[in-house]
Design a protein around this motif. Structure first.
Motif, PDB file in Angstrom:
ATOM      1  N   ALA A   1     -12.507  -1.068  -8.436  1.00 23.46           N
ATOM      2  CA  ALA A   1     -11.891  -1.817  -7.359  1.00 23.46           C
ATOM      3  C   ALA A   1     -10.708  -1.044  -6.818  1.00 23.46           C
ATOM      4  CB  ALA A   1     -11.440  -3.155  -7.882  1.00 23.46           C
ATOM      5  N   HIS A   2     -10.879  -0.526  -5.652  1.00 23.06           N
ATOM      6  CA  HIS A   2      -9.748   0.097  -5.002  1.00 23.06           C
ATOM      7  C   HIS A   2      -8.955  -0.976  -4.305  1.00 23.06           C
ATOM      8  CE1 HIS A   2     -10.719   4.379  -5.011  1.00 23.06           C
ATOM      9  NE2 HIS A   2     -11.937   3.961  -5.171  1.00 23.06           N
ATOM     10  N   ASN A   3      -7.699  -0.676  -4.149  1.00 24.69           N
ATOM     11  CA  ASN A   3      -7.001  -1.472  -3.169  1.00 24.69           C
ATOM     12  C   ASN A   3      -7.483  -0.982  -1.827  1.00 24.69           C
ATOM     13  OD1 ASN A   3      -5.548  -3.274  -4.553  1.00 24.69           O
ATOM     14  ND2 ASN A   3      -3.737  -1.959  -4.770  1.00 24.69           N
ATOM     15  N   ALA A   4      -7.441  -1.783  -0.855  1.00 21.60           N
ATOM     16  CA  ALA A   4      -7.994  -1.373   0.426  1.00 21.60           C
ATOM     17  C   ALA A   4      -6.966  -0.575   1.182  1.00 21.60           C
ATOM     18  CB  ALA A   4      -8.376  -2.580   1.232  1.00 21.60           C
ATOM     19  N   PHE A   5      -7.460   0.377   1.901  1.00 26.98           N
ATOM     20  CA  PHE A   5      -6.596   1.138   2.767  1.00 26.98           C
ATOM     21  C   PHE A   5      -7.131   0.922   4.160  1.00 26.98           C
ATOM     22  CE2 PHE A   5      -7.743   3.415  -1.066  1.00 26.98           C
ATOM     23  CZ  PHE A   5      -6.585   3.221  -1.753  1.00 26.98           C
ATOM     24  N   SER A   6      -6.320   0.497   5.033  1.00 26.75           N
ATOM     25  CA  SER A   6      -6.813   0.229   6.373  1.00 26.75           C
ATOM     26  C   SER A   6      -5.743   0.688   7.312  1.00 26.75           C
ATOM     27  CB  SER A   6      -7.063  -1.248   6.553  1.00 26.75           C
ATOM     28  OG  SER A   6      -7.163  -1.840   5.296  1.00 26.75           O
TER      29      SER A   6
ATOM     30  N   GLN B   1       0.820  -1.202   0.000  1.00 23.33           N
ATOM     31  CA  GLN B   1       0.000   0.000   0.000  1.00 23.33           C
ATOM     32  C   GLN B   1       0.857   1.255   0.000  1.00 23.33           C
ATOM     33  OE1 GLN B   1      -2.980   0.016   3.135  1.00 23.33           O
ATOM     34  NE2 GLN B   1      -2.436  -2.118   3.383  1.00 23.33           N
TER      35      GLN B   1
ATOM     36  N   LEU C   1      -4.695  -7.826   5.055  1.00 19.63           N
ATOM     37  CA  LEU C   1      -4.804  -7.452   3.653  1.00 19.63           C
ATOM     38  C   LEU C   1      -3.873  -8.272   2.800  1.00 19.63           C
ATOM     39  CD1 LEU C   1      -5.158  -3.648   3.948  1.00 19.63           C
ATOM     40  CD2 LEU C   1      -6.871  -5.349   3.373  1.00 19.63           C
TER      41      LEU C   1
ATOM     42  N   ARG D   1     -12.487  -4.979  -1.526  1.00 19.03           N
ATOM     43  CA  ARG D   1     -11.165  -4.996  -0.893  1.00 19.03           C
ATOM     44  C   ARG D   1     -10.334  -6.128  -1.482  1.00 19.03           C
ATOM     45  NH1 ARG D   1     -12.743  -0.938   0.202  1.00 19.03           N
ATOM     46  NH2 ARG D   1     -13.232   0.040   2.181  1.00 19.03           N
ATOM     47  N   PRO D   2      -9.036  -5.916  -1.567  1.00 19.08           N
ATOM     48  CA  PRO D   2      -8.193  -7.023  -1.995  1.00 19.08           C
ATOM     49  C   PRO D   2      -7.980  -8.005  -0.850  1.00 19.08           C
ATOM     50  CG  PRO D   2      -6.905  -5.002  -1.760  1.00 19.08           C
ATOM     51  CD  PRO D   2      -8.284  -4.691  -1.301  1.00 19.08           C
TER      52      PRO D   2
END
Lengths: 787, 209
Positions: free
Chosen positions: B3-8, A97, B18, A170-171
């Motif tokens: 589709a976003h990559n997730a941000f957490s 990320q 993730l 989500r991936p």
């Protein structure tokens, strides 16, 4: 000579079907007018819709993650072998990320969510120092997009989370997934390599998806597959249209053959009429192909109904041949029939010209197809029938004789009490019905996708919370900066609508790259609220046992980082679009586009969670009075176009009545009204029936009324011509013709395609009424009774 | 659909999940042994002492408080010193309370990974090594009544985000150490552990409802 022409037609058709292997076009949008008045809007729509059109999305759901994965793998394995048809989009990068978000992260001081801006303006220093410390001490929630020092107040984390909230996808383990009530769904994104509306694509893709689904089901029997994509709808539409084309075509053909057999007791007339129809169809197809470069499937469906009109000429000739004096030569007979034949052709062409006057390319094609088809069928009757049919060829049957006699039972319209009563009754019926008539031009009522497809579509929309491609804001400006600023003004109006649950959110380029003005304002806001020497950092330092030097260091770290980030350049859409993180936002930015006013910049602000159409006016209001912002609602736009042309066609219809009346007046003088009255009354009756049964009026009803005029005039002319000749076989001609028109057009009422159904239903009532009342308007000719 | 990559960003564990790696057949003998040594009571409460050493900050950050792990319900993590702060993880959400103010709330509906985070955190505190094994390579040793396990993320991106974890304990987990790639280090030790229905105060019970 006609032999030569027909030979050419045959050759051309053979070439098209056999050599070129042509396939009809199935894009329903081709029936709609091309929007030409606003190229930027058109481009925006294409931008949004074209991408969506080529996409197929499948959700693979299972009870647990392992099962979902193995089902998705089985599904993908099938598709992987056909990458030339369907590209699967498993492009989850291996990048972490951090790498992915690096460009935004560098610019973090410039990026704030609306609620962060509010909090920075409103909250006291203690709120922020508490926030910073809480994140420091909390065991499981450290800001992990970089070091704590880089984002002590969690602003960047909050901004990233706000971006993440724009989708629930989500991936996970290299897959994309969403969850619904504890059930995991793997999201498979696929892109068609060929246009979704090509039948060839549909034929290649649909079985492939079936096969992949079967593989997934085999791997995990309890798998749940939710599929959506324009190609599925297009495929279902084509399948239905093909099915209907063959059933309606074959059905009307069989009915007509039966009728002919009953009338003439011989196969020859049937063959002759089929010949004229076949030449008509071949000619229509060839000419349409030469002019349009393609033929729409719906044109062919509509063309199937052409049979009904094209046969009239043949029937007219054959009926007259049967009834005429045997000594009369066929050519002489034709000469005698010529005025009537010419009139019927002209009247029908006038009817179809009404269709051609619509700005719908598809309808124009249908009109041309029909006119050409009729012309070729007509010419075939003129050139070949006299040569092929002699008096000896035909015998009258008892059925024909019986039917001809039935006309006697029809009352004639005269100046008497009975006629007056009938007129009064009809008037009251017409008035009640028409008073109740409603209109509905909603484009959505023209589509009836199969229930399962619709259910899948709804479920998928809910799970993915994706933005709608047909309702959005189009933002324009002289520069990219101006577009972004205008977007920001619009977003301020949208925030309250999110709070009121009118929408669940929006997607805008300015959320990722604010305008330079907003970036500057954000930096100022953060610097003033958080980085001041005696601001929240002071309380944090005190708690941590750090001194002024540490505060200075933190401050410099933030500011110098912001200044040097991105090579000292501010964040711009152009730069952002080059990064991997922009992939989900690319559809929003139109960038520099040509418009009649010169090159301008444009972008789209997309909306999520628009599920209540009653809220659309609120959204429209939100965009009003904002410079450069335009609310775009393609659905209501198309609907209003349909409504416009419904009205427009109404006037064309009245115009056609007037034009045909002039034509008839030239031949029949003051008896011309007798020809036009039956179709006019039938049309009024049809409208009344629609009103009484509560079916709202739409464009396709009006188009059918046009055809009722065309056919009704034929019958009027037959009756009128023959009553001039005092011949009772006119009724047989009309009966045969109307019965077969009912078979061909009326069968369209059975169609599951709403426009065709509306068309067919109108024809069914209209033609039946014309048929029933046509004899009533004959001139009272006592000589006929002599027979 | 985009589709976003997730941000957490809020949690290490989010990042853990993730990048979750595929489960391997690996199960070192000590892990089974450790698993057998662990008591797994339905309710476990106790005191925690946490020490965080952050790069760029001289003093270690000390905090302490009480925690409860309730099987099937979730985790309550109440920092008492230096200031009150409550973290509550239940099936459907993660809530962080700063005094009476909700400082952060993550809903499973909005952030589907919330459930997984909770699961992993629960496994970590309860010492459910078999669950952790799906994400980490475990390397353990047993000496007498106590054990040590080092956890190494199976995926490089995850390792980069979280660094390594270490657990030690006997019948219960006694310490958790997190060594982050950035150099930050967190040590948590547990004491005064109680299990059974009396372990949890009424207040704590109410907070987890």
């Amino acid at each position: 000579m006609w032999v030569l022409a027909v030979g050419l037609l045959l050759a051309h058709n053979g070439y098209l079907w056999l050599v070129k292997g042509v396939v009809p076009d199935t894009d329903i949008l081709a029936l709609l007018p091309v929007q030409q008045r606003d190229p930027v809007l058109q481009q925006a729509f294409t931008h949004m819709v074209d991408a969506a059109q080529q996409r197929v999305i499948v959700l693979v759901g299972a009870d647990d993650w392992e099962h979902a994965r193995s089902a998705a793998n089985a599904y993908n394995a099938v598709l992987a072998k056909h990458a030339d048809v369907l590209q699967t989009g498993m492009q989850l990068s291996e990048q972490s990320q951090q790498d992915w978000l690096a460009p935004s992260q560098q610019m973090r001081l410039s990026l704030l969510t609306p609620s962060q801006q509010d909090a920075l303006r409103a909250q006291p220093a203690k709120y922020w120092s508490d926030t910073a410390l809480q994140q420091l001490y909390s065991p499981f929630s450290g800001p992990k997009l970089g070091a704590w020092q880089d984002d002590p107040f969690g602003l960047f984390s909050g901004w990233v989370q706000a971006r993440a909230q724009e989708t629930p996808v989500r991936p996970r383990d290299g897959y994309l997934f969403v969850e619904d009530k504890g059930r995991p769904y793997i999201v498979l994104l696929m892109t068609l390599r060929q246009p979704a509306f090509s039948m060839a694509t549909q034929r290649a893709v649909l079985p492939l998806l079936e096969q992949a689904g079967a593989a997934a089901r085999q791997a995990v029997p309890s798998v749940e597959l939710v599929s959506a994509g324009v190609v599925l709808h297009a495929g279902a539409g084509s399948a239905q249209a093909s099915r209907e084309m063959s059933t309606i075509g074959v059905g009307s053909l069989l009915g007509i053959i039966l009728l002919m057999w009953l009338t003439f007791r011989s196969l020859r007339p049937i063959g002759l009429i089929m010949l004229s129809i076949a030449v008509g169809c071949l000619g229509a197809f060839s000419v349409c192909w030469l002019i349009f470069g393609q033929v729409h499937l719906l044109t062919l469906v509509f063309g199937a109904s052409l049979i009904g009109v094209a046969q009239d000429y043949g029937i007219y000739f054959l009926c007259n041949r049967v009834s005429a004096d045997r000594k009369l030569d066929s050519r002489q007979l034709l000469r005698r029939l010529m005025p009537g034949l010419l009139l019927t052709l002209t009247a029908a062409v006038i009817g179809y010209v009404g269709l051609a006057l619509t700005p719908f390319p598809g309808l124009r094609q249908m009109a041309l197809f029909s006119v050409i088809g009729l012309l070729f069928a007509w010419l075939t009757v003129i050139f070949w029938f006299p040569a092929l049919v002699s008096a000896a060829t035909l015998n009258s049957s008892s059925f024909a004789a019986w039917f001809g006699q039935t006309r006697r039972h029809w009352p004639l319209l005269k100046w008497n009490g009975a006629s007056l009563l009938a007129l009064l009754l009809f008037a009251s019926f017409a008035l009640t019905g028409i008073a109740r008539l409603k209109v509905n031009d909603d484009i959505r009522s023209l589509q009836t996708p199969p229930k399962a497809l619709l259910a899948d579509q709804i479920k998928l929309g809910k799970l993915l919370d994706a933005p709608t491609p047909v309702q959005f804001y189009l933002v324009r400006g002289a520069s990219a900066e101006q577009v972004l600023q205008r977007e920001e003004a619009l977003k301020q109006k949208l925030e309250p609508l999110i709070a009121r649950h009118v929408i669940s959110g929006y997607q805008a380029m300015s959320s990722w790259t604010p305008s330079l003005q907003a970036q500057q304002a954000n930096r100022t806001l953060v610097t003033q609220a958080l980085l001041a020497p005696d601001g929240p950092l002071k309380a944090v330092a005190a708690q941590l046992g750090e001194d002024q030097g540490w505060i200075r260091q933190m401050r410099e770290r933030a500011l110098s980082g912001a200044a040097s980030a991105n090579g000292g350049q501010a964040l711009t859409p152009e730069a952002f679009l080059k990064t991997a993180a922009s992939e989900p936002s690319r559809h929003l930015w139109l960038g520099k586009v040509d418009s009649p006013e010169g090159a301008i910049y444009a972008s789209i602000v997309a909306l999520r969670g628009v599920d209540n159409y009653a809220n659309l006016p609120l959204l429209q209001q939100a965009g009003e009075q904002l410079a450069g912002v335009q609310w775009v609602d393609k659905v209501s736009e198309i609907s209003s176009v349909l409504g416009h042309y419904r009205q427009y066609m109404g006037w064309v219809l009245l115009g056609a009545y007037a034009a045909i009346y002039m034509l008839l007046f030239a031949r029949y003088r003051f008896a011309a009204w007798r020809v036009l009255a039956p179709p006019a009354l039938a049309s009024i009756a049809t409208l009344a029936v629609l009103g009484l049964i509560g079916q709202p009026l739409q464009l396709f009803h009006v188009l059918a009324l046009m055809l009722i005029l065309g056919l009704g005039v034929d019958y009027g002319i037959f009756m009128q011509e023959q009553s001039l000749q005092r011949d009772r076989f006119a009724w047989l001609t009309v009966g045969l013709s109307a019965a077969s028109a009912l078979l061909s057009f009326g069968l369209l009422a059975l169609s599951g395609t709403p426009p065709l159904h509306a068309f067919g239903f109108t024809m069914l009532i209209g033609i039946a009424v014309v048929w029933m009342i046509a004899p009533c308007f004959s001139q009272d000719s006592p000589k006929e009774e002599k027979q | 659909m985009k589709a976003h990559n997730a941000f957490s960003p809020r949690s290490i564990l989010m990042a853990v999940l993730l990048a979750a790696a595929a489960c391997s057949a690996f199960a070192a003998a000590p892990v089974d042994k450790i698993q057998a040594m662990l008591a797994r009571p339905p309710v476990l409460c106790g005191r925690f002492d946490q020490s965080k050493q952050l790069v760029g900050i001289k003093k270690p950050l000390l905090s302490n408080g009480r925690f409860c792990v309730v099987s099937g319900k979730g985790v309550l993590w109440r920092t008492l010193q230096p200031f009150p702060n409550t973290l509550r993880l239940t099936r459907d959400e993660i809530v962080q309370m700063q005094g009476d103010r909700v400082a952060m709330r993550m809903d499973a509906k909005q952030e589907p990974v919330v459930k997984m985070i909770n699961g992993v955190l629960f496994s970590l505190l309860a010492g459910d090594l078999s669950q952790l094994e799906t994400l980490f390579e475990l390397d353990g040793s047993v000496t007498g009544n106590s054990w040590n396990v080092a956890l190494k993320a199976r995926q490089p991106a995850l390792a980069k985000a979280i660094g390594t974890l270490a657990l030690s304990g006997g019948a219960y987990v006694k310490t958790v150490t997190i060594n982050e790639a950035s150099g930050d280090r967190t040590e948590i030790s547990f004491s005064g552990l109680q299990s059974g229905s009396s372990a949890m105060t009424a207040e704590e019970g109410a907070a987890l409802e």
